[in-house]
Design an enzyme around this catalytic site. Structure first.
Site, PDB file in Angstrom:
ATOM      1  CD  GLN A   1      -1.479  -0.055   3.478  1.00 16.19           C
ATOM      2  OE1 GLN A   1      -2.691   0.608   3.494  1.00 16.19           O
ATOM      3  NE2 GLN A   1      -1.271  -0.213   4.834  1.00 16.19           N
TER       4      GLN A   1
ATOM      5  CG  ASP B   1      14.318 -12.883  -2.533  1.00 20.04           C
ATOM      6  OD1 ASP B   1      14.056 -12.305  -1.436  1.00 20.04           O
ATOM      7  OD2 ASP B   1      14.838 -14.252  -2.530  1.00 20.04           O
TER       8      ASP B   1
ATOM      9  CE1 TYR C   1       6.625  -5.373  10.612  1.00 17.42           C
ATOM     10  CE2 TYR C   1       5.698  -4.211  12.372  1.00 17.42           C
ATOM     11  CZ  TYR C   1       6.123  -4.304  11.175  1.00 17.42           C
ATOM     12  OH  TYR C   1       5.887  -3.175  10.346  1.00 17.42           O
TER      13      TYR C   1
END
Length: 281
Positions: free
Chosen positions: A12, A36, A125
């Site tokens: 986004q 990648d 995270y």
């Protein structure tokens, strides 16, 4: 024309950056299928071929829940991948901007986090993104942009999920004990592009104001013309997510002001614009 390489270009933020910059800059936009970031050979081939002046590194493994499960992937993408991009950027003297997160903080503070505050992530995270920051800052020509609670017109996000649930007319349980700053991707992208001309550093970039996820959800329902009483508050413990999240992750934007960049507008004003655009489609 300045040449900018955008990684994670199908996310986004990546898509919004491409939209806002393609007319005024020469843009190379690559998603994970084209690049990648965990492959040193691929990263070197791409960066040495295109020789960008700027790299905006938005590519990341952003599902906080999945990061808890796929820990190896989280560190490979968010940390080692960022390090590979940073090291290769130095070879062509490209300036790097690494997009990071409020999850690098533990949420134990009760006043807005500054860029001087010491990170202490609770989640995989957050840990993987903080390690990414540290690897990027080994480069002499890099900046960190921390942001939070993103919503935009591409992909999935909290606002879009709430709109879908609102249309179904069912009760929605939303966490009421996590406080942070919603950020409209359109405003974030504009600010990142302004930072291209500013000095390197760590920047906190989120819309002004703050709220809980519960208040955010209520406001989304109201803005879209649905009954906000369908939104019911729950605690983080009651909700039962796998990933530990900071209870308080408001970030102050003083680092922007010092560079002559206006603080971003209030999140409610940004949400209002998002809704107008989204509901008119």
């Amino acid at each position: 024309m300045v040449k900018i390489l955008i990684t994670g270009a199908h996310g986004q933020l990546g898509k919004e950056l491409v939209r806002k910059s393609h007319l005024s800059h020469s843009i190379v936009s690559l998603g994970k299928k084209e690049l990648d970031i965990t492959s040193q050979d691929q990263v070197e081939n791409v960066i040495l071929h295109f020789k960008p002046q700027y790299i905006i590194h938005t590519a990341a493994f952003t599902s906080a829940e999945q990061c808890e499960i796929q820990r190896k992937k989280a560190f490979e993408v968010n940390a080692l991948g960022a390090g590979i991009v940073a090291k290769t950027a130095e070879k062509v003297d490209a300036r790097l901007f690494y997009i990071s997160t409020d999850y690098v903080f533990d949420g134990k503070k009760n006043s807005p986090y500054t860029v001087e505050d010491k990170p202490n992530p609770l989640s995989i995270y957050g840990m993987s993104k903080l390690l990414g920051e540290r690897l990027v800052l080994l480069s002499k020509n890099a900046s960190i942009i921390r942001t939070s609670w993103l919503f935009g017109h591409d992909g999935s996000n909290f606002v879009k999920t709430m709109l879908k649930l609102a249309k179904m007319g069912k009760e929605v349980k939303v966490v009421n004990d996590q406080i942070g700053c919603p950020t409209y991707v359109s405003d974030l992208a504009e600010t990142i592009l302004q930072l291209l001309e500013k000095k390197n550093g760590i920047y906190h970039v989120s819309n002004s104001g703050y709220c809980s996820w519960y208040t955010f959800a209520q406001t989304i329902f109201e803005e879209a013309g649905f009954d906000s009483k369908l939104v019911k508050p729950v605690t983080t413990k009651e909700y039962g997510a796998i990933c530990p999240r900071p209870e308080y992750s408001i970030m102050e934007n003083n680092s922007l002001v010092k560079q002559g960049i206006k603080p971003l507008r209030h999140w409610k004003e940004a949400l209002n614009e998002f809704m107008r655009k989204e509901l008119s489609q």
